[in-house]
Design a protein around this motif. Structure first.
Motif, PDB file in Angstrom:
ATOM      1  N   LEU A 109      83.171  58.880  64.690  1.00  0.00           N
ATOM      2  CA  LEU A 109      84.382  59.651  64.983  1.00  0.00           C
ATOM      3  C   LEU A 109      85.574  58.725  65.199  1.00  0.00           C
ATOM      4  O   LEU A 109      86.690  59.030  64.762  1.00  0.00           O
ATOM      5  CB  LEU A 109      84.153  60.527  66.221  1.00  0.00           C
ATOM      6  CG  LEU A 109      83.166  61.686  66.052  1.00  0.00           C
ATOM      7  CD1 LEU A 109      82.916  62.367  67.400  1.00  0.00           C
ATOM      8  CD2 LEU A 109      83.674  62.698  65.041  1.00  0.00           C
ATOM      9  N   ALA A 112      86.792  57.614  61.876  1.00  0.00           N
ATOM     10  CA  ALA A 112      87.528  58.667  61.181  1.00  0.00           C
ATOM     11  C   ALA A 112      88.968  58.762  61.686  1.00  0.00           C
ATOM     12  O   ALA A 112      89.919  58.815  60.897  1.00  0.00           O
ATOM     13  CB  ALA A 112      86.814  60.007  61.356  1.00  0.00           C
ATOM     14  N   CYS A 175      79.314  62.775  56.383  1.00  0.00           N
ATOM     15  CA  CYS A 175      80.316  63.265  57.327  1.00  0.00           C
ATOM     16  C   CYS A 175      81.667  62.562  57.276  1.00  0.00           C
ATOM     17  O   CYS A 175      82.682  63.163  57.645  1.00  0.00           O
ATOM     18  CB  CYS A 175      79.771  63.153  58.757  1.00  0.00           C
ATOM     19  SG  CYS A 175      78.315  64.173  59.074  1.00  0.00           S
ATOM     20  N   ILE A 176      81.712  61.299  56.845  1.00  0.00           N
ATOM     21  CA  ILE A 176      82.956  60.553  56.998  1.00  0.00           C
ATOM     22  C   ILE A 176      84.091  61.132  56.149  1.00  0.00           C
ATOM     23  O   ILE A 176      85.246  61.180  56.588  1.00  0.00           O
ATOM     24  CB  ILE A 176      82.742  59.050  56.682  1.00  0.00           C
ATOM     25  CG1 ILE A 176      83.951  58.236  57.158  1.00  0.00           C
ATOM     26  CG2 ILE A 176      82.462  58.833  55.207  1.00  0.00           C
ATOM     27  CD1 ILE A 176      84.214  58.311  58.646  1.00  0.00           C
ATOM     28  N   LEU A 179      85.507  64.237  57.883  1.00  0.00           N
ATOM     29  CA  LEU A 179      86.154  63.847  59.140  1.00  0.00           C
ATOM     30  C   LEU A 179      87.508  63.197  58.892  1.00  0.00           C
ATOM     31  O   LEU A 179      88.488  63.492  59.588  1.00  0.00           O
ATOM     32  CB  LEU A 179      85.246  62.893  59.916  1.00  0.00           C
ATOM     33  CG  LEU A 179      84.002  63.513  60.565  1.00  0.00           C
ATOM     34  CD1 LEU A 179      83.105  62.429  61.137  1.00  0.00           C
ATOM     35  CD2 LEU A 179      84.385  64.515  61.636  1.00  0.00           C
ATOM     36  N   VAL A 182      90.160  65.700  58.004  1.00  0.00           N
ATOM     37  CA  VAL A 182      90.725  66.381  59.169  1.00  0.00           C
ATOM     38  C   VAL A 182      91.650  65.446  59.953  1.00  0.00           C
ATOM     39  O   VAL A 182      92.695  65.871  60.464  1.00  0.00           O
ATOM     40  CB  VAL A 182      89.591  66.898  60.082  1.00  0.00           C
ATOM     41  CG1 VAL A 182      90.148  67.438  61.397  1.00  0.00           C
ATOM     42  CG2 VAL A 182      88.800  67.993  59.363  1.00  0.00           C
ATOM     43  N   ALA A 183      91.270  64.161  60.039  1.00  0.00           N
ATOM     44  CA  ALA A 183      92.012  63.219  60.884  1.00  0.00           C
ATOM     45  C   ALA A 183      93.309  62.738  60.259  1.00  0.00           C
ATOM     46  O   ALA A 183      94.237  62.364  60.977  1.00  0.00           O
ATOM     47  CB  ALA A 183      91.124  62.016  61.209  1.00  0.00           C
TER      48      ALA A 183
END
Length: 204
Positions: A109, A112, A175-176, A179, A182-183
């Protein structure tokens, strides 16, 4: 400019810290860090310093690809591995799969958010991303094909050298992308500038 530079530097330092936390988790890494870890195990040089060295060597590949580095490219090479090395030195490994998983997810996280910061600062791509875009512009390779080919190659090489491939590698791969998607918008200064320009030319 000053705010963009701060955003870039903070993003790169946090990116390295996130990578260092994932290394400490010990359940798998992204392809480039697997490669760096394998080289570190074989040479005895710290994984963070290896990350800096690999970044510089990848930058040399930009020459035949006719890519031009930006401030962000050079800063990436200098800061990410250094921050990773510092983080590994101060963050201890805690035994237990649940803790390892939580540590890995926390590191991912952080990577990201850090990606959103340094990409959004718009000072040029990192050396590895520039390699992908260079292969696309020079040889017409699709970005996804260039990324898949290069990252699969370094992943296999890193694994053969002793790098950690595991559950974390799969989680990161899945997932990266979402993520970072979104970031990035909250930190994308180019998009915000375009929106402000669009507002100023709206008809009254």
């Amino acid at each position: 400019m000053a705010l963009r530079l701060v955003q870039l530097l903070v993003g790169l330092i946090l990116f390295g810290a996130g990578c260092g936390i994932m290394v400490r988790a010990g359940i798998g890494l992204d392809p480039w860090t697997v490669f760096a870890q394998g080289l570190a195990l074989q040479t005895g040089i710290g994984i963070g310093w290896i990350t800096n060295i690999v970044g510089f060597l990848v930058l040399l590949l930009w020459i035949p690809l006719r890519q031009r580095p930006g401030i962000g490219t050079v800063a990436n090479i200098l800061l990410v591995g250094t921050s990773m090395q510092a983080t590994i030195a101060v963050v201890p490994h805690v035994d237990g799969f649940v803790w390892d998983l939580l540590m890995f997810v926390g590191g991912m996280l952080l990577v990201a958010v850090a990606s959103g910061l340094y990409i959004g600062a718009d000072f040029g791509p990192g050396p590895r991303d520039g390699l992908m875009t260079g292969l696309n512009s020079r040889f017409g390779w699709r970005i996804w094909a260039a990324r898949l080919g290069v990252e699969a190659s370094v992943l296999v090489a890193g694994w053969l050298l002793g790098g950690t491939v595991g559950l974390g590698t799969v989680i990161f791969a899945l997932c990266i992308g979402p993520l970072v998607h979104v970031a990035l918008p909250p930190f994308d200064r180019r998009r915000r500038r375009a929106a402000r320009v669009a507002e100023t030319v709206q008809p009254v």
